[in-house]
Design an enzyme around this catalytic site. Structure first.
Site, mmCIF file in Angstrom:
data_model
loop_
_atom_site.group_PDB
_atom_site.id
_atom_site.type_symbol
_atom_site.label_atom_id
_atom_site.label_comp_id
_atom_site.label_asym_id
_atom_site.label_seq_id
_atom_site.Cartn_x
_atom_site.Cartn_y
_atom_site.Cartn_z
ATOM 1 N N ARG A 55 0.805 -1.229 0.000
ATOM 2 C CA ARG A 55 0.000 0.000 0.000
ATOM 3 C C ARG A 55 0.835 1.275 0.000
ATOM 4 N NH1 ARG A 55 -2.753 -3.959 1.715
ATOM 5 N NH2 ARG A 55 -0.772 -4.489 2.665
ATOM 6 N N THR A 56 1.813 1.334 0.895
ATOM 7 C CA THR A 56 2.533 2.603 1.057
ATOM 8 C C THR A 56 3.238 2.975 -0.240
ATOM 9 O OG1 THR A 56 2.813 2.041 3.375
ATOM 10 C CG2 THR A 56 4.187 3.819 2.526
ATOM 11 N N LYS A 85 26.704 -4.165 -2.784
ATOM 12 C CA LYS A 85 28.126 -3.789 -2.810
ATOM 13 C C LYS A 85 28.598 -3.103 -1.544
ATOM 14 C CE LYS A 85 27.474 -2.940 -7.731
ATOM 15 N NZ LYS A 85 27.356 -1.884 -8.750
ATOM 16 N N ARG A 106 11.208 3.661 2.924
ATOM 17 C CA ARG A 106 10.898 2.743 4.025
ATOM 18 C C ARG A 106 12.156 1.951 4.301
ATOM 19 N NH1 ARG A 106 5.806 -1.258 4.388
ATOM 20 N NH2 ARG A 106 4.872 0.695 5.117
ATOM 21 N N HIS A 134 5.353 5.722 11.332
ATOM 22 C CA HIS A 134 4.800 5.584 9.984
ATOM 23 C C HIS A 134 3.884 6.796 9.764
ATOM 24 C CE1 HIS A 134 3.477 3.936 6.304
ATOM 25 N NE2 HIS A 134 3.096 2.725 6.688
HETATM 26 N N1 CP Z 1 -0.241 -0.044 5.749
HETATM 27 C C1 CP Z 1 0.965 -0.317 5.210
HETATM 28 O O1 CP Z 1 1.987 0.293 5.574
HETATM 29 O O2 CP Z 1 0.925 -1.288 4.270
HETATM 30 P P1 CP Z 1 2.176 -1.786 3.418
HETATM 31 O O3 CP Z 1 3.132 -2.456 4.391
HETATM 32 O O4 CP Z 1 1.614 -2.740 2.410
HETATM 33 O O5 CP Z 1 2.827 -0.597 2.812
#
Ligand code: CP
Length: 309
Positions: A55-56, A85, A106, A134
């Site tokens: 999703r993110t 590397k 991320r 998050h």
């Molecule tokens: N909600 C969320 O962070 O989903 P993902 O891990 O799929 O990005």
């Protein structure tokens, strides 16, 4: 009014004031109602994922493209010079940020986004760092709460599941602390909210209660925010016990108020029974869709100083 988000790093939800949170929610609502196809024309945004995401990453990249910008980046840090590397994160960020107007990332390690912001030439937006924060998930959660309840004040919210390692509940509790709400933290002892979050909420005079019996409070709630127990953090016996402790079914919701919405950052495993999907309480798929609008709102404010506020 000055756009205080212009060129700002978004590392922790605590970096944002109540006024900024409300601005992003209000812009997300406008963009959902009236798409803005050219706001990021000519902008290049880096999307760098050192940890898995559905999703993110995809909602962020959709957000950029629907605003007329373009995306560079990778979905798997293992296939980069950092992964193959031995290049440092600092060097990688320094270089990638010279190709882009904003850097979205991320990473599995807590603090990685903060470190990246020290080496980046452009604003860094944290898409999740370990069990820490998050913030963009929280922005879409706030937008979804506002969309379904018409307000962010005066609500009763229960946070259920893995409150210890779940970064989304840490960020959301800190953000909702700006508003006048009652929180219930519902978790087995091994997964309770970290002390540092509870201390912060106490210092901010937030009204919260630790609860063992979810059934005893469901009838009071406006929002039931459910999270997944993370299998990788436990041995199999403990995981099986913890994951079965709170499973939301239609029976759990039998005394719920009509306005109660069940939210979940997703992915779910089996902490919400699929039978709930067909009830008017289920709102987690609309919540995931709102990720595009919330991230469009944030990106436009970070990259366009002159936006009319
Ligand atoms: N909600 C969320 O962070 O989903 P993902 O891990 O799929 O990005």
């Amino acid at each position: 009014m000055t756009n205080t988000l212009f060129q700002k790093d978004i590392i922790s939800i605590s970096d944002l004031s109540r006024q900024e949170l409300e601005l992003i929610v209000s812009r997300a609502q406008s963009i959902k109602q009236q798409p803005q196809p050219n706001l990021l024309a000519g902008k290049v945004v880096a999307s760098c994922f050192f940890e898995a995401s559905t999703r993110t990453r995809l909602s962020f990249e959709t957000a950029v493209q629907r605003l007329g910008g373009s995306v560079i980046g990778f979905a798997d840090g293992a296939n980069t010079s950092l992964g193959q590397k031995g290049e440092t994160l600092a060097d990688s960020v320094s270089v990638i940020s010279s190709y882009s107007d904003a850097f979205f990332m991320r990473h599995p390690k807590e603090g990685a986004a903060r470190l990246a912001s020290e080496y980046s030439k452009v604003p860094v937006i944290n898409g999740g760092d370990g069990s820490n924060q998050h913030p963009t998930q929280t922005l879409l959660d706030l937008f979804t709460i506002f969309e379904t309840q018409g307000t962010l004040d005066g609500l009763k919210l229960a946070f259920v599941g893995d409150l210890k390692y779940g970064r989304t509940v840490h960020s959301l509790a800190q953000a909702m602390a700006h508003f006048d709400c009652q929180f219930y933290f519902v978790a087995p002892e091994a997964l309770t909210m970290p002390d540092y979050i509870l201390r912060e909420l106490s210092e901010r005079s937030v009204n919260f209660t630790l609860v063992d019996d979810l059934d005893s409070i469901v009838s009071e709630l406006d929002i039931l925010y459910v999270t997944r127990v993370q299998r990788e953090r436990f041995d199999e016996t403990e995981y099986q016990y913890l994951k079965s402790k709170y499973v939301i079914t239609n029976d759990t919701l039998k005394d719920a108020k009509a306005n109660l919405k069940v939210l979940h950052p997703l992915p779910r495993v089996d902490e919400i029974d699929v039978e709930v999907d067909a009830t008017p309480h289920a709102y987690y798929f609309q919540q995931a869709e709102n990720g595009v609008y919330a991230r469009q709102a944030l990106l436009s404010l970070v990259l366009r100083e002159e936006l009319e506020l």
